[in-house]
Design a protein around this motif. Structure first.
Motif, short mmCIF file in Angstrom:
data_model
loop_
_atom_site.label_atom_id
_atom_site.label_comp_id
_atom_site.label_asym_id
_atom_site.label_seq_id
_atom_site.Cartn_x
_atom_site.Cartn_y
_atom_site.Cartn_z
N LYS A 313 4.93 -6.94 -7.37
CA LYS A 313 6.27 -6.37 -7.53
C LYS A 313 6.20 -4.89 -7.88
N LEU A 314 5.32 -4.55 -8.81
CA LEU A 314 5.16 -3.15 -9.21
C LEU A 314 4.67 -2.30 -8.04
N PHE A 315 3.75 -2.85 -7.26
CA PHE A 315 3.19 -2.11 -6.12
C PHE A 315 4.24 -1.87 -5.04
N VAL A 316 5.04 -2.89 -4.73
CA VAL A 316 6.08 -2.78 -3.70
C VAL A 316 7.11 -1.73 -4.11
N ILE A 317 7.55 -1.77 -5.37
CA ILE A 317 8.52 -0.79 -5.85
C ILE A 317 7.92 0.61 -5.81
N TYR A 318 6.66 0.70 -6.21
CA TYR A 318 5.96 1.99 -6.23
C TYR A 318 5.91 2.59 -4.82
N MET A 319 5.48 1.80 -3.85
CA MET A 319 5.36 2.29 -2.47
C MET A 319 6.72 2.63 -1.89
N GLY A 320 7.74 1.82 -2.24
CA GLY A 320 9.10 2.11 -1.77
C GLY A 320 9.58 3.46 -2.26
N LEU A 321 9.33 3.74 -3.54
CA LEU A 321 9.71 5.03 -4.11
C LEU A 321 8.96 6.18 -3.45
N VAL A 322 7.65 5.99 -3.26
CA VAL A 322 6.82 7.03 -2.65
C VAL A 322 7.32 7.37 -1.25
N VAL A 323 7.60 6.34 -0.45
CA VAL A 323 8.05 6.55 0.93
C VAL A 323 9.39 7.27 0.96
N PHE A 324 10.35 6.81 0.15
CA PHE A 324 11.68 7.42 0.15
C PHE A 324 11.63 8.86 -0.35
N LEU A 325 10.87 9.09 -1.40
CA LEU A 325 10.78 10.44 -1.97
C LEU A 325 10.05 11.39 -1.01
N ALA A 326 9.02 10.88 -0.33
CA ALA A 326 8.28 11.70 0.64
C ALA A 326 9.20 12.07 1.81
N ALA A 327 10.00 11.11 2.28
CA ALA A 327 10.94 11.35 3.38
C ALA A 327 12.01 12.37 2.96
N SER A 328 12.47 12.25 1.71
CA SER A 328 13.49 13.18 1.20
C SER A 328 12.93 14.59 1.09
N THR A 329 11.70 14.68 0.61
CA THR A 329 11.05 15.99 0.49
C THR A 329 10.89 16.64 1.85
N TYR A 330 10.47 15.86 2.83
CA TYR A 330 10.30 16.37 4.20
C TYR A 330 11.64 16.81 4.80
N PHE A 331 12.66 15.99 4.58
CA PHE A 331 13.99 16.29 5.11
C PHE A 331 14.52 17.59 4.52
N GLY A 332 14.45 17.71 3.18
CA GLY A 332 14.94 18.92 2.53
C GLY A 332 14.17 20.15 2.94
N ASN A 333 12.85 20.02 3.04
CA ASN A 333 11.99 21.15 3.41
C ASN A 333 12.27 21.63 4.83
N SER A 334 12.51 20.70 5.77
CA SER A 334 12.76 21.08 7.16
C SER A 334 14.03 21.91 7.31
N ILE A 335 15.02 21.62 6.46
CA ILE A 335 16.27 22.39 6.49
C ILE A 335 16.08 23.74 5.81
N ILE A 336 15.36 23.75 4.70
CA ILE A 336 15.10 25.00 3.96
C ILE A 336 14.39 26.01 4.84
N MET A 337 13.45 25.53 5.66
CA MET A 337 12.68 26.41 6.52
C MET A 337 13.54 27.09 7.59
N GLU A 338 14.73 26.55 7.82
CA GLU A 338 15.64 27.14 8.80
C GLU A 338 16.63 28.11 8.15
N SER A 339 16.61 28.16 6.80
CA SER A 339 17.54 29.03 6.07
C SER A 339 16.78 30.18 5.42
N GLU A 340 17.10 31.41 5.80
CA GLU A 340 16.43 32.59 5.26
C GLU A 340 16.66 32.71 3.76
N GLU A 341 17.88 32.39 3.29
CA GLU A 341 18.20 32.50 1.88
C GLU A 341 17.36 31.54 1.05
#
Length: 347
Positions: A313-341
């Motif tokens: 249970k701990l491992f499944v929750i851990y991996m779920g958090l890692v995947v979602f947070l990694a996807a969020s980081t990638y999503f946010g970064n891809s948009i930031i790279m398109e904004s000069e500000e």
């Protein structure tokens, strides 16, 4: 970018020097406003370097993350200190009492990233509605902050979670963090790596010595039982001599010192009744200390023992958090790279 990093290093080193002066902490404690004051200092320093927008978002994300730990501590009825913000390091709450098991420690650690995730979730609809890249920055910061915290090495949250799954995961965490620290030349990363390695070695030694400790505790229990049996049938002088023969085999300093109570029988002019009271005092204290040592050993031995269902249970929750947070980081970064500000802020 280089100037910002230079200022960050200078200020961090200055804070590390100041942290050695205990009067700073004493003043904060007296004021009873340590969280608010440290948060204001944190906010001000980040605003000087990155601007108020970035500073407010970052402090908000860290604060909610720490409130997750505070919430979990209250659920577990563990006393903790108020959150303290440390510029260029983060924030932390100090546990005044350790959790009863690695499972509880994992729950305490989980609530930080879980609350941290909830903190930046509203930024998704706000970005899609407004298309303002600032909300992408909030998503990126929230994802990265909590993802970094999930690296499986103590004192990070991931290390405490890994304790409930397998302490062997700390080796993975050390490799990841060391690689990150070398690639980014992160002073903070190197410090955490060293602390994590030391903690892993301490736990390794503790677990390695459990067999020896078990044998030692067993000998104390046997000694305690023999002393009680002998006290019931032996004379005072005979018991004092008999008890003295065990002292040299006792390794625990506190138990050894307890034998000094029996010196009163030989040094003072007392009646037989008073001698018996002294012996009873010795037996009572010796018994209490042996039980305390036994309970402490059992707590250590059982701390990292988690059933397979809980580990999964701990491992499944851990991996779920890692995947979602990694996807969020990638999503946010891809948009930031398109904004000069936003790119200027991140640089």
């Amino acid at each position: 970018m280089k100037n910002k990093k230079a200022w960050g290093v200078i200020i961090t080193l200055g804070l590390l020097v100041l942290s050695k002066f205990k009067f700073v902490l004493v003043i904060l404690k007296v004021l009873k406003l340590q969280t608010l004051i440290s948060m204001a200092i944190y906010l001000w320093m980040y605003a000087l370097i990155y601007g108020w927008k970035f500073a407010v978002a970052f402090v908000y994300l860290i604060f909610i993350h720490e409130m997750g730990h505070t919430y979990a501590a209250k659920r577990l009825k563990l006393p903790v200190s108020p959150a303290i913000f440390i510029p260029f390091v983060g924030a932390a709450i100090a546990m005044k009492e350790m959790p009863k098991s690695a499972k509880d420690e994992a729950y305490l650690a989980y609530m930080g990233p879980v609350f941290g995730l909830l903190a930046f979730l509203p930024a998704f609809p706000l970005y899609f509605y407004s298309e303002d890249p600032f909300w992408a920055l909030v998503i990126f910061l929230g994802g990265l902050l909590n993802l970094f915290n999930l690296i499986p090495i103590t004192p990070l949250d991931g290390g405490r979670i890994a304790a409930g799954i397998s302490t062997k995961l700390w080796a993975v965490g050390l490799i990841i963090l060391l690689g990150y620290s070398i690639y980014n030349f992160s002073i903070l990363g190197f410090i955490i790596t060293i602390i994590g390695a030391m903690e892993w070695y301490r736990i390794y030694q503790q677990q390695k010595n459990l067999a020896k400790d078990k044998k030692e505790v067993s000998s104390y229990i046997t000694t305690n039982n023999l002393l009680r049996e002998h006290s019931e049938r032996a004379s005072v002088s005979n018991f004092t001599y008999y008890a003295g023969s065990f002292k040299k085999d006792i390794l625990n300093e506190q138990l050894r010192e307890t034998f000094n109570i029996l010196n009163k029988v030989e040094e003072l002019e007392t009646t037989e009744e008073q001698d018996r009271e002294i012996i009873d005092e010795f037996l009572l204290r010796f018994d209490e200390q042996v039980h305390k040592i036994k309970n402490e050993f059992e707590r250590k031995a059982a701390y990292y023992k988690t059933d397979n269902k809980t580990k999964l249970k701990l491992f499944v929750i851990y991996m779920g958090l890692v995947v979602f947070l990694a996807a969020s980081t990638y999503f946010g970064n891809s948009i930031i790279m398109e904004s000069e500000e936003m790119k200027r802020i991140m640089e």
